[in-house]
Write an enzyme that holds these catalytic residues in place. Structure first.
Site, PDB file in Angstrom:
ATOM      1  CB  CYS A 103      -0.896  -0.005   1.238  1.00 56.15           C
ATOM      2  SG  CYS A 103      -1.994   1.417   1.332  1.00 56.15           S
ATOM      3  CG  HIS A 145      -5.566  -2.619  -0.981  1.00 56.68           C
ATOM      4  ND1 HIS A 145      -4.468  -3.155  -0.339  1.00 56.68           N
ATOM      5  CD2 HIS A 145      -5.343  -1.268  -1.013  1.00 56.68           C
ATOM      6  CE1 HIS A 145      -3.654  -2.182   0.014  1.00 56.68           C
ATOM      7  NE2 HIS A 145      -4.153  -1.024  -0.397  1.00 56.68           N
ATOM      8  CD  GLU A 146      -6.452   1.074  -4.094  1.00 57.26           C
ATOM      9  OE1 GLU A 146      -6.581   2.166  -3.503  1.00 57.26           O
ATOM     10  OE2 GLU A 146      -5.374   0.457  -4.146  1.00 57.26           O
ATOM     11  CG  HIS A 149      -7.265   3.019   1.223  1.00 53.29           C
ATOM     12  ND1 HIS A 149      -6.395   3.155   2.269  1.00 53.29           N
ATOM     13  CD2 HIS A 149      -6.591   2.314   0.263  1.00 53.29           C
ATOM     14  CE1 HIS A 149      -5.238   2.570   1.975  1.00 53.29           C
ATOM     15  NE2 HIS A 149      -5.336   2.042   0.768  1.00 53.29           N
TER      16      HIS A 149
HETATM   17 NI    NI Z   1      -3.672   1.045  -0.121  1.00 52.61          NI
END
Ligand code: NI
Length: 177
Positions: A103, A145-146, A149
């Site tokens: 990341c 994953h994105e 956030h």
């Molecule tokens: Ni990330």
């Protein structure tokens, strides 16, 4: 257009849920400026995805750009630069597989994370229209994953075996995956 600073783990903005993007924002000058900044930043840092909170913009907006081709994860399908507003994820198959994730907000580290590998993403696109994208394998991991956030989560939150949180340099030297 500008390369923005990516905030790192420990900055409180990475740990709060981002706000929904309004209809008025999509297509506005402010959106085009932010999108240009996010694209420049992603390409400069060298990643496959970037969420707005990573440059300290608390909005449910993320971009993904995957070059595709052969990689250490096998042959990967390309995704051209795509912008997601207010995305949601439906898990189509709960079967998981693991990847060594990295990341841009957690530089220098890699961690092994297992996630479902078949998902449907629903989002508002650059033209303000509802859109869908069905993804499998590595790309299913990338979107999860994105979009984490946008809810203040980082991949390290999903690591169940902390022996598999390592420095990237050592990972490159010693990892078989
Ligand atoms: Ni990330």
């Amino acid at each position: 257009m500008a390369i923005r600073k990516i905030i790192r783990m420990g900055h409180p903005s990475l740990r709060i849920a981002a706000d929904n993007v309004s209809e008025d924002f999509i297509g506005s000058d402010a959106m085009h400026r932010l999108l240009a900044d996010m694209t420049d930043t992603l390409r400069d840092y060298g990643g496959v995805g970037l969420a707005a909170p990573q440059i300290d913009e608390p909005l449910r907006m993320a971009i993904i750009e995957v070059p595709g081709g052969p990689s250490r994860y096998g042959e990967i399908e390309a995704i051209p630069l795509t912008v997601f507003f207010n995305p949601t994820i439906e898990i189509l198959n709960p079967e998981v597989a693991g990847y060594w994730e990295g990341c841009l907000s957690v530089p220098g580290l890699r961690g092994f994370v297992e996630r479902p590998q078949h998902v449907m993403v629903r989002y508002t696109n650059l033209h303000g229209q509802p859109a869908e994208l069905e993804l499998k394998g590595f790309l299913a991991t990338v979107v999860q994953h994105e979009f984490d956030h946008l809810d203040g989560r980082l991949y390290i939150d999903h690591i169940t075996d902390t022996t598999k949180l390592v420095f990237e340099e050592e990972w490159l030297k010693f990892s078989q995956q």
